[in-house]
Design an enzyme around this catalytic site. Structure first.
Site, PDB file in Angstrom:
ATOM      1  N   ASP A  37      43.082  43.252  36.691  1.00  0.00           N
ATOM      2  CA  ASP A  37      44.067  42.224  37.497  1.00  0.00           C
ATOM      3  C   ASP A  37      45.388  41.952  36.582  1.00  0.00           C
ATOM      4  O   ASP A  37      45.032  41.477  35.276  1.00  0.00           O
ATOM      5  CB  ASP A  37      43.319  40.804  37.017  1.00  0.00           C
ATOM      6  CG  ASP A  37      42.232  41.395  38.793  1.00  0.00           C
ATOM      7  OD1 ASP A  37      41.667  42.204  38.463  1.00  0.00           O
ATOM      8  OD2 ASP A  37      41.178  40.175  37.939  1.00  0.00           O
ATOM      9  N   PHE A  95      38.942  35.907  30.548  1.00  0.00           N
ATOM     10  CA  PHE A  95      38.871  36.693  32.442  1.00  0.00           C
ATOM     11  C   PHE A  95      40.466  36.356  32.765  1.00  0.00           C
ATOM     12  O   PHE A  95      41.225  35.592  32.501  1.00  0.00           O
ATOM     13  CB  PHE A  95      37.911  36.197  32.998  1.00  0.00           C
ATOM     14  CG  PHE A  95      37.157  37.017  33.215  1.00  0.00           C
ATOM     15  CD1 PHE A  95      37.009  37.894  32.091  1.00  0.00           C
ATOM     16  CD2 PHE A  95      35.822  37.365  33.773  1.00  0.00           C
ATOM     17  CE1 PHE A  95      35.539  38.906  32.180  1.00  0.00           C
ATOM     18  CE2 PHE A  95      34.697  37.791  34.319  1.00  0.00           C
ATOM     19  CZ  PHE A  95      34.495  39.012  33.097  1.00  0.00           C
ATOM     20  N   ARG A 164      36.454  30.785  38.406  1.00  0.00           N
ATOM     21  CA  ARG A 164      37.025  31.263  37.895  1.00  0.00           C
ATOM     22  C   ARG A 164      38.580  31.881  38.117  1.00  0.00           C
ATOM     23  O   ARG A 164      39.083  30.748  38.876  1.00  0.00           O
ATOM     24  CB  ARG A 164      36.512  33.013  37.116  1.00  0.00           C
ATOM     25  CG  ARG A 164      36.110  33.090  38.359  1.00  0.00           C
ATOM     26  CD  ARG A 164      36.049  35.154  38.129  1.00  0.00           C
ATOM     27  NE  ARG A 164      35.411  36.343  39.405  1.00  0.00           N
ATOM     28  CZ  ARG A 164      33.967  35.907  39.339  1.00  0.00           C
ATOM     29  NH1 ARG A 164      32.948  35.115  39.317  1.00  0.00           N
ATOM     30  NH2 ARG A 164      33.495  36.174  40.441  1.00  0.00           N
ATOM     31  N   TRP A 301      38.047  48.336  43.343  1.00  0.00           N
ATOM     32  CA  TRP A 301      36.578  48.079  42.916  1.00  0.00           C
ATOM     33  C   TRP A 301      35.643  49.424  43.194  1.00  0.00           C
ATOM     34  O   TRP A 301      35.221  50.153  42.089  1.00  0.00           O
ATOM     35  CB  TRP A 301      36.150  46.139  42.719  1.00  0.00           C
ATOM     36  CG  TRP A 301      36.948  45.747  41.330  1.00  0.00           C
ATOM     37  CD1 TRP A 301      37.463  44.764  42.045  1.00  0.00           C
ATOM     38  CD2 TRP A 301      36.649  45.563  40.406  1.00  0.00           C
ATOM     39  NE1 TRP A 301      37.555  43.649  40.728  1.00  0.00           N
ATOM     40  CE2 TRP A 301      37.758  44.979  39.726  1.00  0.00           C
ATOM     41  CE3 TRP A 301      36.237  46.346  39.282  1.00  0.00           C
ATOM     42  CZ2 TRP A 301      37.261  44.295  38.147  1.00  0.00           C
ATOM     43  CZ3 TRP A 301      35.963  46.875  37.694  1.00  0.00           C
ATOM     44  CH2 TRP A 301      36.473  45.608  37.351  1.00  0.00           C
TER      45      TRP A 301
HETATM   46  C1  FRU Z   1      38.867  40.750  39.745  1.00  0.00           C
HETATM   47  C2  FRU Z   1      37.927  39.715  38.568  1.00  0.00           C
HETATM   48  C3  FRU Z   1      38.636  38.451  38.518  1.00  0.00           C
HETATM   49  C4  FRU Z   1      37.461  38.269  37.054  1.00  0.00           C
HETATM   50  C5  FRU Z   1      38.498  39.607  36.325  1.00  0.00           C
HETATM   51  C6  FRU Z   1      37.657  40.529  35.500  1.00  0.00           C
HETATM   52  O1  FRU Z   1      39.398  40.991  39.859  1.00  0.00           O
HETATM   53  O2  FRU Z   1      36.341  40.579  39.143  1.00  0.00           O
HETATM   54  O3  FRU Z   1      37.799  37.036  39.289  1.00  0.00           O
HETATM   55  O4  FRU Z   1      38.803  37.083  36.345  1.00  0.00           O
HETATM   56  O5  FRU Z   1      38.660  40.284  37.691  1.00  0.00           O
HETATM   57  O6  FRU Z   1      37.948  41.244  34.797  1.00  0.00           O
END
Ligand code: FRU
Length: 488
Positions: A37, A95, A164, A301
């Protein structure tokens, strides 16, 4: 050695081993290793900053760091040393999160501390809480009182494991942050506020998922644009709904009204943000001249393990896109700064295309090309543009004029993975015309339809760079204007 020092030394040495031509030209890619991200997309001391979810040591996801670049034009990015490493007892990964400039001139990052601990019975316990760090645009110090926003501030029923991705902004004297949280029904976007970014209190649930739009949500963003309130989230495990929402992880924008006095968001419409094969976790900033710019992770993903052999880096961000709301639709176009990077224009007006056609000067893998199809002056059912093509490779964009559907197929792009390579999006003609704007940057294709009403992003990792042909084909006769620029 300290984790951040180690990451900085490692990336500095390894970055040199990646030649310019092995990366995209104007899209962000990681210094080395893995990127997911975009994070901390912000303006600080008059410059644009972008951070990203980063694992320098391999081309796969690992303990998350934050990588860092800055830019004056959102297209040419200067590398900066990694900003965060997971080096505190309260985190095993830093994160996603965001950034703003404080009134006293510091760069404030807010991110999620993701902590995995082993229970006495051998199980893994995960907790997520929000942390802050302050810096000068290069070096950042984590606040001693982290985490500043924990599961204790969750509304009833919220899960401490999935809490998060704070997206931070300032409104007058107050900070606000929207986060996501897993609930029994799926997910919720929660609004918090603070006077100092250190002490946070819960304001409201902006939106919740009652069995609709996936399971858990990730990476929220909330802003007002052209009189409309926009809440964007990335739902996980969505179920396909016609051509509107594809299965898996995607990004939706909820458009509606926001009453700031009661903090009530009323959703009126939901739309797909990008129909492509590779788009997730976008985040926005507001430029000093008032534009709302979005940047996303140009990867799904589901195919993120499909890394071409020998890659030294993996993961790209999309081109930054200017957003607007027109006729109730969230519209996106490459930032206008791109126009200054164009060169060598080639124009073919009123071209009649029947069989497979190539046009003088129209080829390349780093281009900005617009194709305007005059459906009224055509007699065919389908029209296909093949890009990144040679004898063996091509990615096709096929427009079905009768159904008004665009199909993108990269199954012949050179990929050796049996993943999703095909997807469709509904489009509509405007005054009998359809406008397709393609951006290619060595390892990707982005398509913007009708002045940004729709977008489609796709990574093209395995097409050899020599495959730079562009072909047009119609199953009848079609009339089109084609305007192509190189980008530098
Ligand atoms: C989205 C995510 C977020 C998390 C991050 C971890 O792609 O899963 O929710 O903060 O990537 O790398």
């Amino acid at each position: 050695m300290k984790l951040l020092t180690k990451a900085r030394a490692y990336e500095e040495a390894r970055r040199q081993e990646i030649a310019d031509g092995e990366r995209p030209l104007f899209h962000v890619s990681p210094a080395v290793g893995w990127l997911n991200d975009p994070n901390g997309f912000s303006v600080y001391r008059g410059e644009y900053h972008i951070f990203y979810q980063y694992y320098p040591y391999d081309v796969k996801w690992g303990p998350m760091h934050w990588g860092h670049y800055k830019s004056n034009d959102l297209l040419h990015w200067e590398p900066l040393p990694a900003a965060l490493a997971p080096d505190e007892p309260y985190e095993s990964g830093c994160f996603s999160g965001s950034a703003v400039e404080t009134d006293d001139g510091r760069h404030l990052l807010m991110y999620t501390a993701h902590l995995e601990q082993t229970d006495p019975d051998g199980g893994t316990r995960v907790t997520q809480g929000q942390c802050v760090a302050f810096g000068d645009g290069r070096d950042y110090q984590k606040y001693a009182g982290n985490p500043v926003l924990t599961a204790r501030a969750l509304p009833d029923g919220g899960s401490p494991q999935d809490f998060r991705d704070p997206k931070l902004w300032k409104e007058g004297e107050d900070y606000y942050a929207v986060t996501v949280n897993r609930t029994a029904g799926g997910a919720a976007a929660l609004l918090y506020t603070s006077k100092d970014a250190l002490n946070w209190s819960f304001v409201t649930t902006l939106a919740a998922n009652h069995g609709e739009f996936g399971g858990m949500w990730e990476c929220p963003d909330f802003f007002k644009l052209d009189g409309t309130a926009v809440l964007a989230v990335s739902p996980m495990h969505m179920k396909k709904q016609g051509l509107s929402f594809h299965s898996g992880h995607g990004v939706i924008a909820m458009l509606g009204d926001y009453d700031g006095s009661t903090h009530t968001f009323t959703r009126k419409k939901v739309q797909t943000v990008d129909y492509g094969l590779d788009f997730y976790a976008p985040q926005t900033l507001r430029t000093p001249d008032g534009r709302r710019i979005m940047i996303g992770w140009m990867q799904a993903w589901a195919s993120s393990g499909c890394v071409p052999e020998g890659s030294k880096w993996f993961g790209m961000l999309t081109v930054p896109r200017e957003l607007s709301v027109k006729d109730g639709v969230l519209v996106q176009n490459p930032v206008r700064e791109l126009e200054a990077c164009r060169f060598a224009p080639v124009e073919h007006r009123n071209v009649t295309i029947q069989e497979k056609t190539s046009l003088e000067g129209v080829r390349g893998r780093i281009i900005d090309m617009t194709v305007i199809i005059d459906a009224a002056a055509s007699s065919c059912r389908s029209f296909t543009v093949s890009l990144a093509a040679d004898q063996e490779h091509r990615t096709t964009v096929c427009y079905d004029l009768e159904r008004d559907v665009i199909s993108v197929d990269r199954s012949l792009s050179g990929s050796r993975q049996d993943i999703v390579h095909f997807r469709q999006m509904p489009v509509r003609k405007k005054d009998g015309k359809l406008t397709l704007r393609f951006l290619l940057d060595r390892f990707s294709m982005e398509l913007f339809v009708n002045g940004g009403e729709q977008a489609f992003s796709a990574a093209l990792y395995e097409t050899p760079q020599e495959a730079d042909g562009i072909f047009f084909e119609a199953d009848g006769r079609i009339s089109a204007d084609i305007i192509k620029y190189g980008i530098r």
